[in-house]
Design an enzyme around this catalytic site. Sequence first.
Site, PDB file in Angstrom:
ATOM      1  N   HIS A   1     -14.842 -32.635 -28.135  1.00 28.15           N
ATOM      2  CA  HIS A   1     -15.662 -33.815 -27.851  1.00 28.15           C
ATOM      3  C   HIS A   1     -16.567 -34.210 -28.989  1.00 28.15           C
ATOM      4  O   HIS A   1     -16.817 -35.383 -29.217  1.00 28.15           O
ATOM      5  CB  HIS A   1     -16.477 -33.569 -26.586  1.00 28.15           C
ATOM      6  CG  HIS A   1     -15.696 -33.936 -25.401  1.00 28.15           C
ATOM      7  ND1 HIS A   1     -15.443 -33.080 -24.381  1.00 28.15           N
ATOM      8  CD2 HIS A   1     -15.036 -35.072 -25.118  1.00 28.15           C
ATOM      9  CE1 HIS A   1     -14.682 -33.684 -23.505  1.00 28.15           C
ATOM     10  NE2 HIS A   1     -14.421 -34.889 -23.931  1.00 28.15           N
TER      11      HIS A   1
ATOM     12  N   GLU B   1      12.973 -36.685 -48.811  1.00 28.22           N
ATOM     13  CA  GLU B   1      11.962 -35.765 -49.343  1.00 28.22           C
ATOM     14  C   GLU B   1      12.581 -34.598 -50.099  1.00 28.22           C
ATOM     15  O   GLU B   1      11.884 -33.696 -50.545  1.00 28.22           O
ATOM     16  CB  GLU B   1      11.034 -35.276 -48.228  1.00 28.22           C
ATOM     17  CG  GLU B   1      11.722 -34.719 -47.005  1.00 28.22           C
ATOM     18  CD  GLU B   1      10.743 -34.360 -45.886  1.00 28.22           C
ATOM     19  OE1 GLU B   1       9.534 -34.306 -46.115  1.00 28.22           O
ATOM     20  OE2 GLU B   1      11.214 -34.123 -44.764  1.00 28.22           O
TER      21      GLU B   1
ATOM     22  N   ASN C   1       5.027 -35.927 -50.024  1.00 23.90           N
ATOM     23  CA  ASN C   1       4.386 -34.603 -50.050  1.00 23.90           C
ATOM     24  C   ASN C   1       5.404 -33.548 -50.440  1.00 23.90           C
ATOM     25  O   ASN C   1       5.135 -32.664 -51.261  1.00 23.90           O
ATOM     26  CB  ASN C   1       3.800 -34.239 -48.681  1.00 23.90           C
ATOM     27  CG  ASN C   1       2.801 -35.264 -48.186  1.00 23.90           C
ATOM     28  OD1 ASN C   1       2.327 -36.074 -48.961  1.00 23.90           O
ATOM     29  ND2 ASN C   1       2.504 -35.236 -46.908  1.00 23.90           N
ATOM     30  N   ASP C   2       6.588 -33.648 -49.833  1.00 23.04           N
ATOM     31  CA  ASP C   2       7.634 -32.685 -50.159  1.00 23.04           C
ATOM     32  C   ASP C   2       8.437 -33.108 -51.380  1.00 23.04           C
ATOM     33  O   ASP C   2       8.815 -32.266 -52.191  1.00 23.04           O
ATOM     34  CB  ASP C   2       8.568 -32.497 -48.960  1.00 23.04           C
ATOM     35  CG  ASP C   2       7.947 -31.553 -47.952  1.00 23.04           C
ATOM     36  OD1 ASP C   2       7.499 -30.473 -48.359  1.00 23.04           O
ATOM     37  OD2 ASP C   2       7.886 -31.913 -46.762  1.00 23.04           O
TER      38      ASP C   2
ATOM     39  N   CYS D   1       5.776 -42.265 -46.200  1.00 26.67           N
ATOM     40  CA  CYS D   1       4.774 -41.713 -45.270  1.00 26.67           C
ATOM     41  C   CYS D   1       4.056 -40.489 -45.832  1.00 26.67           C
ATOM     42  O   CYS D   1       3.375 -39.782 -45.086  1.00 26.67           O
ATOM     43  CB  CYS D   1       5.404 -41.400 -43.921  1.00 26.67           C
ATOM     44  SG  CYS D   1       6.758 -40.225 -44.001  1.00 26.67           S
TER      45      CYS D   1
HETATM   46  C1  PEP Z   1       6.007 -35.573 -46.548  1.00 23.21           C
HETATM   47  O1  PEP Z   1       6.646 -34.569 -46.849  1.00 23.21           O
HETATM   48  O2  PEP Z   1       5.621 -36.410 -47.373  1.00 23.21           O
HETATM   49  C2  PEP Z   1       5.661 -35.849 -45.143  1.00 23.21           C
HETATM   50  C3  PEP Z   1       5.099 -36.983 -44.792  1.00 23.21           C
HETATM   51  O3  PEP Z   1       5.895 -34.908 -44.206  1.00 23.21           O
HETATM   52  P1  PEP Z   1       5.067 -33.531 -44.031  1.00 23.21           P
HETATM   53  O4  PEP Z   1       3.763 -33.688 -44.751  1.00 23.21           O
HETATM   54  O5  PEP Z   1       4.935 -33.353 -42.570  1.00 23.21           O
HETATM   55  O6  PEP Z   1       5.983 -32.516 -44.665  1.00 23.21           O
HETATM   56 MG    MG Z   2       7.726 -33.422 -45.472  1.00 28.19          MG
END
Ligand code: PEP
Ligand code: MG
Length: 583
Positions: free
Chosen positions: A188, A430, A453-454, A501
């Site tokens: 909360h 990715e 990210n990956d 993403c």
């Molecule tokens: C990514 O790899 O960029 C991604 C969005 O997925 P996650 O961060 O869950 O691996």
């Molecule tokens: Mg990923």
Amino acid sequence: MIFQGVPVSMGVAIGQVAKPKLELLNVGRDHIEDPEHQIERFEKALVASKRQLERLINSLRADERLTELKIVESQQMMLDDTTLLEGVKDHIRRLCCTAEYAVSEIVDHFVGTFAGFEDEYLRERVGDVHDMGERLIRNLMGKREPFLAGMDKQAIIVVHDLPPSAAAQIDPQKVLGLATDVGGMTSHTAIISRALEIPAVVGLSNLSRRAEEGDTLILDGRKGIAILEPAPELLKKYRRIQKEERAKLKSLAKLRNLPSETSDGFTIELAANIELLSEVDAVRAYGAQGVGLYRSEFLFLNREDLPSEGEQYEAYSVVARQLAPQPVVIRTVDIGGDKFLSHPEVPVEINPYLGCRAIRFSLKKPDTFKVQLRAILRASATGNVRLMFPMVSSLEELREAKEIVEECKAELDSEGKSYDDGIEVGIMVEVPSVAVMADQFAREVDFFSIGTNDLIQYTLAVDRGNPAISDLYQPFHPAVLRLLRTIVEAGHSAGIWVGLCGEMGANPLAVPFLVGLGIDELSVSPVNVPVVKATLRAISFREAAELAAELVNLPTAEAIHRCLHDALPEEVRRFVELDPVVT
Ligand code: PEP
Ligand code: MG
């Protein structure tokens, strides 16, 4: 002294510590002769509690504090719960105990039930049950309402945990920030502080024991840190940051309802990444156009069993229904890497990022995979769901996964269950093998969503979670930029949309490059949506395209970074994340 916690509400607070005291309500098990008298006392306390909550509800409604209103209303409903009411009376009669003792016993039993729920949001509701019990006991003992109501000057609240009723009394004019030792994203303290836009950090372990009333505290809700009795230079630095942050938030709030388009009319879909159902409110609040990445694995973590089809269907369809007609991209589980199941049969891997992760895990467990696919397909009946596979590395994997989707559709047909037959099926791009072969993949999917990210960690062979080599994790490495271009071009040549993403999309420096490539969608954490929108609206597509063409020919990350920095319009340069302050 620096304390690391979990950032749950943005912004920086600087002020003196206030430590509201929680009165301990001691309830002993005394034997009593007249149980009916105790039941009468309980009923009076019930009426008094309802009246207090009614008053609180009226004032929250008048102030349009809708988040707190919902919380207090749910506590009011608990006071009508017959299991609770009858449980207390039955306890009094059977044990010949005081009403206080019966309430504390029954409430403890309820707390145990809530604490055992798999759903994080329901588990966090333990605080509400506790709070409701304390209110009843206080009224039985004739004690007054404690806590924040009487705060007389501005301060940062430092407390081990914050009962929901206290959180509901927070006066944003007085409370500069909130710091608690315990709690998570959906506690909360987190929900209310986000709603009131008060900087908050939870999970600060023993801050409340170390901090004294009146100490100076810096609370950094962006980085999740609390600095107790900071040195004068740090204080000065943070005062500057606080000023800049305030100006930034103010100007960003105005963007909420404006379109996500460049100055020359190039539009992109600006969506949000979510992990929990409770984030849907934030998706709306920050003006995102739906969800570009729903990390479904968070339904599977911190438990020993797997969520059933029904439980998953419920979770997916709640998000889909609440955001319809805006799109919701549901990603099948990305277990492995840094996210593990608690199940004892899942083996520990030496190199989990390169191991049985994501789609590899799902294809090895087709029964589990089918449960999830059926749930997603059934949720797609609302018409706004898209299905996405993570960490695909070969066409064979994609084809196998799609075949299983077809099997699930056939099963649902024969059971007469509805789903969206035209559901879009896409993949996360990715893994470098997919980026290089993007033209082939683009013919077999409806969309790409680039997971930078990956993609960055696999392209550069740099573990995304290893702080010792974080300087080598370079989103602007020329190889990364070239791969991004390859992916977008391949997608567009095949006539499919391409989104992104990963965290890179939330960096204002990256936005002109991505727009210049012609990216169709960006999906970022809800809080980052306004910054991306501001950047987008400050640039022109024509200039961004020229910039992108120039950047892919530069030789180093440093040169690219410099060029991007110089090209960023003045008004958005201040949104670029300030350097970490604590060294
Ligand atoms: C990514 O790899 O960029 C991604 C969005 O997925 P996650 O961060 O869950 O691996
Ligand atoms: Mg990923």
